[in-house]
Design a protein around this motif. Sequence first.
Motif, PDB file in Angstrom:
ATOM      1  N   CYS A 206      52.116  47.009  26.068  1.00 44.41           N
ATOM      2  CA  CYS A 206      52.798  45.711  26.114  1.00 44.41           C
ATOM      3  C   CYS A 206      53.141  45.253  27.526  1.00 44.41           C
ATOM      4  N   GLY A 207      52.980  46.131  28.512  1.00 46.30           N
ATOM      5  CA  GLY A 207      53.267  45.750  29.891  1.00 46.30           C
ATOM      6  C   GLY A 207      54.706  45.956  30.318  1.00 46.30           C
ATOM      7  N   SER A 208      55.563  46.419  29.404  1.00 46.56           N
ATOM      8  CA  SER A 208      56.969  46.639  29.744  1.00 46.56           C
ATOM      9  C   SER A 208      57.104  47.836  30.686  1.00 46.56           C
ATOM     10  N   ASN A 209      58.173  47.827  31.482  1.00 50.25           N
ATOM     11  CA  ASN A 209      58.430  48.977  32.361  1.00 50.25           C
ATOM     12  C   ASN A 209      59.752  49.657  32.021  1.00 50.25           C
ATOM     13  N   GLU A 210      60.219  49.443  30.776  1.00 50.11           N
ATOM     14  CA  GLU A 210      61.486  50.034  30.339  1.00 50.11           C
ATOM     15  C   GLU A 210      61.244  51.350  29.590  1.00 50.11           C
ATOM     16  N   THR A 211      61.932  52.402  30.008  1.00 51.05           N
ATOM     17  CA  THR A 211      61.896  53.726  29.361  1.00 51.05           C
ATOM     18  C   THR A 211      60.462  54.141  29.039  1.00 51.05           C
ATOM     19  N   LEU A 212      59.706  54.468  30.060  1.00 50.65           N
ATOM     20  CA  LEU A 212      58.295  54.812  29.892  1.00 50.65           C
ATOM     21  C   LEU A 212      58.118  56.282  29.514  1.00 50.65           C
ATOM     22  N   THR A 213      57.088  56.537  28.737  1.00 49.65           N
ATOM     23  CA  THR A 213      56.768  57.902  28.313  1.00 49.65           C
ATOM     24  C   THR A 213      55.262  58.064  28.246  1.00 49.65           C
ATOM     25  N   LEU A 214      54.812  59.306  28.245  1.00 52.60           N
ATOM     26  CA  LEU A 214      53.385  59.571  28.036  1.00 52.60           C
ATOM     27  C   LEU A 214      53.155  59.735  26.535  1.00 52.60           C
ATOM     28  N   GLN A 215      52.364  58.851  25.974  1.00 55.65           N
ATOM     29  CA  GLN A 215      52.097  58.865  24.538  1.00 55.65           C
ATOM     30  C   GLN A 215      50.775  59.572  24.256  1.00 55.65           C
ATOM     31  N   HIS A 216      50.844  60.694  23.540  1.00 50.99           N
ATOM     32  CA  HIS A 216      49.625  61.399  23.150  1.00 50.99           C
ATOM     33  C   HIS A 216      48.971  60.676  21.973  1.00 50.99           C
TER      34      HIS A 216
ATOM     35  N   GLU B 268      50.527  49.686  16.258  1.00 53.24           N
ATOM     36  CA  GLU B 268      50.351  49.344  17.664  1.00 53.24           C
ATOM     37  C   GLU B 268      50.493  47.836  17.836  1.00 53.24           C
ATOM     38  N   LEU B 269      50.654  47.409  19.078  1.00 53.97           N
ATOM     39  CA  LEU B 269      50.829  45.990  19.359  1.00 53.97           C
ATOM     40  C   LEU B 269      49.531  45.239  19.086  1.00 53.97           C
ATOM     41  N   CYS B 270      49.655  44.094  18.454  1.00 52.83           N
ATOM     42  CA  CYS B 270      48.482  43.264  18.159  1.00 52.83           C
ATOM     43  C   CYS B 270      47.824  42.833  19.473  1.00 52.83           C
ATOM     44  N   PRO B 271      46.535  43.100  19.653  1.00 57.03           N
ATOM     45  CA  PRO B 271      45.873  42.750  20.914  1.00 57.03           C
ATOM     46  C   PRO B 271      45.655  41.248  21.085  1.00 57.03           C
ATOM     47  N   LYS B 272      45.835  40.497  19.994  1.00 55.52           N
ATOM     48  CA  LYS B 272      45.579  39.060  20.062  1.00 55.52           C
ATOM     49  C   LYS B 272      46.812  38.278  20.512  1.00 55.52           C
TER      50      LYS B 272
ATOM     51  N   LEU C 128      48.357  69.730  26.664  1.00 57.10           N
ATOM     52  CA  LEU C 128      49.168  69.924  27.869  1.00 57.10           C
ATOM     53  C   LEU C 128      48.536  69.310  29.114  1.00 57.10           C
ATOM     54  N   SER C 129      47.236  69.040  29.045  1.00 52.95           N
ATOM     55  CA  SER C 129      46.548  68.465  30.210  1.00 52.95           C
ATOM     56  C   SER C 129      46.792  66.968  30.357  1.00 52.95           C
ATOM     57  N   PHE C 130      47.388  66.346  29.325  1.00 58.37           N
ATOM     58  CA  PHE C 130      47.604  64.892  29.284  1.00 58.37           C
ATOM     59  C   PHE C 130      46.286  64.124  29.255  1.00 58.37           C
ATOM     60  N   GLU C 131      45.232  64.802  28.806  1.00 55.88           N
ATOM     61  CA  GLU C 131      43.906  64.180  28.784  1.00 55.88           C
ATOM     62  C   GLU C 131      43.866  62.962  27.869  1.00 55.88           C
ATOM     63  N   ASP C 132      44.451  63.094  26.705  1.00 56.87           N
ATOM     64  CA  ASP C 132      44.363  62.032  25.701  1.00 56.87           C
ATOM     65  C   ASP C 132      45.705  61.305  25.596  1.00 56.87           C
ATOM     66  N   THR C 133      46.138  60.709  26.702  1.00 57.67           N
ATOM     67  CA  THR C 133      47.444  60.048  26.721  1.00 57.67           C
ATOM     68  C   THR C 133      47.349  58.649  27.321  1.00 57.67           C
ATOM     69  N   ILE C 134      48.336  57.851  26.998  1.00 55.72           N
ATOM     70  CA  ILE C 134      48.531  56.563  27.663  1.00 55.72           C
ATOM     71  C   ILE C 134      50.012  56.456  28.017  1.00 55.72           C
ATOM     72  N   THR C 135      50.320  55.615  28.972  1.00 53.97           N
ATOM     73  CA  THR C 135      51.714  55.339  29.297  1.00 53.97           C
ATOM     74  C   THR C 135      52.223  54.271  28.339  1.00 53.97           C
ATOM     75  N   ALA C 136      53.319  54.558  27.664  1.00 51.63           N
ATOM     76  CA  ALA C 136      53.864  53.612  26.685  1.00 51.63           C
ATOM     77  C   ALA C 136      55.373  53.518  26.846  1.00 51.63           C
ATOM     78  N   CYS C 137      55.902  52.353  26.530  1.00 53.07           N
ATOM     79  CA  CYS C 137      57.352  52.209  26.522  1.00 53.07           C
ATOM     80  C   CYS C 137      57.905  52.869  25.262  1.00 53.07           C
ATOM     81  N   LYS C 138      59.195  53.026  25.208  1.00 52.31           N
ATOM     82  CA  LYS C 138      59.820  53.719  24.080  1.00 52.31           C
ATOM     83  C   LYS C 138      59.522  53.015  22.754  1.00 52.31           C
ATOM     84  N   LYS C 139      59.523  51.677  22.775  1.00 56.41           N
ATOM     85  CA  LYS C 139      59.298  50.918  21.547  1.00 56.41           C
ATOM     86  C   LYS C 139      57.874  51.117  21.034  1.00 56.41           C
ATOM     87  N   CYS C 140      56.886  50.969  21.917  1.00 54.63           N
ATOM     88  CA  CYS C 140      55.487  51.124  21.501  1.00 54.63           C
ATOM     89  C   CYS C 140      55.205  52.558  21.046  1.00 54.63           C
TER      90      CYS C 140
END
Length: 293
Positions: A59-69, A244-248, A222-234
């Motif tokens: 979503c582009g937010s920069n609030e409370t970011l986490t690595l989402q597997h 997931e967030l609608c891409p449209k 553990l390698s974080f290979e299959d991860t994306i950066t996501a905010c807490k909400k996403c």
Amino acid sequence: MLTYHEFIELRNHLVNNEISLELAKAHCWNTLEEGKRSWHTKDWKDRRSEIIKDKCEICGSNETLTLQHLSHPKKYSEYTKDVTSAHAKDYIDTNPDLDKFEFKAHILKNYKYVPAPLCPKCKSRNPNKRTRKSPQYLCTECRYEFDETVYKSVDELILTFYENEEATEVRDKCFVSKKWKNKHNLKNIRYWLQREQAKNKDSETIEKEAFLLYLNDNIKYLSFEDTITACKKCASYFDLYNMELCPKCKENYKSIQFSTCIQCLPEDKRKAALSKIEFGNDMRDMHRELGID
């Protein structure tokens, strides 16, 4: 709890036969601490800081970011089941024939035979049992009336099975496992016997293959290979609701199996989807009112 590099080292030792399987398992699992997770470790936090991006990739937010597997390790028991099935298939393909006497002995030892009732005239299965008429039974195939059904013996069923395993009379699940109490037909029993034979024959190989797959899965996680950066909400929507967030529209969340959210569907499809949702809600309300929720 093993770190990322310790998992890799353990796997390499096992692959190179520098450590026994039992010792490798003990080294892996005896280091686990109750209530502690990999993301609590210093190793995780240090490597995470090098990989995590400065905004949510959804979503582009920069609030409370986490690595989402996007994937998670399976349990060791699941790998054991999968590997055993693969070995069983290979074993059955190369050893399709099973000794008839061994098969019978296995059945008599491990299963209770509950025969299917047969018509004494045409031998069709499960004649209609009547409570108010005499004779008690009516064969729905030949219309013969009788008081006592007949049965096939275990020997007769096994003989038929070895002559034609697709025969109608051997399809009935008339054997009840003495251990698990579930029902099987002869084909089921043969498979599980051959599977057990394969497991006994290759038990160490199966366990090692399964454990290596388990280690590889944990290393990938553990390698974080299959991860994306996501905010807490996403991240929460993905983990808890598989959404997931609608891409449209980039506003509404949708189930990951659909291409867009309901609001972004063409009008006719949107109306149909909303109608289904409304119907489902009405049914749930009705069930709740009737006390069958």
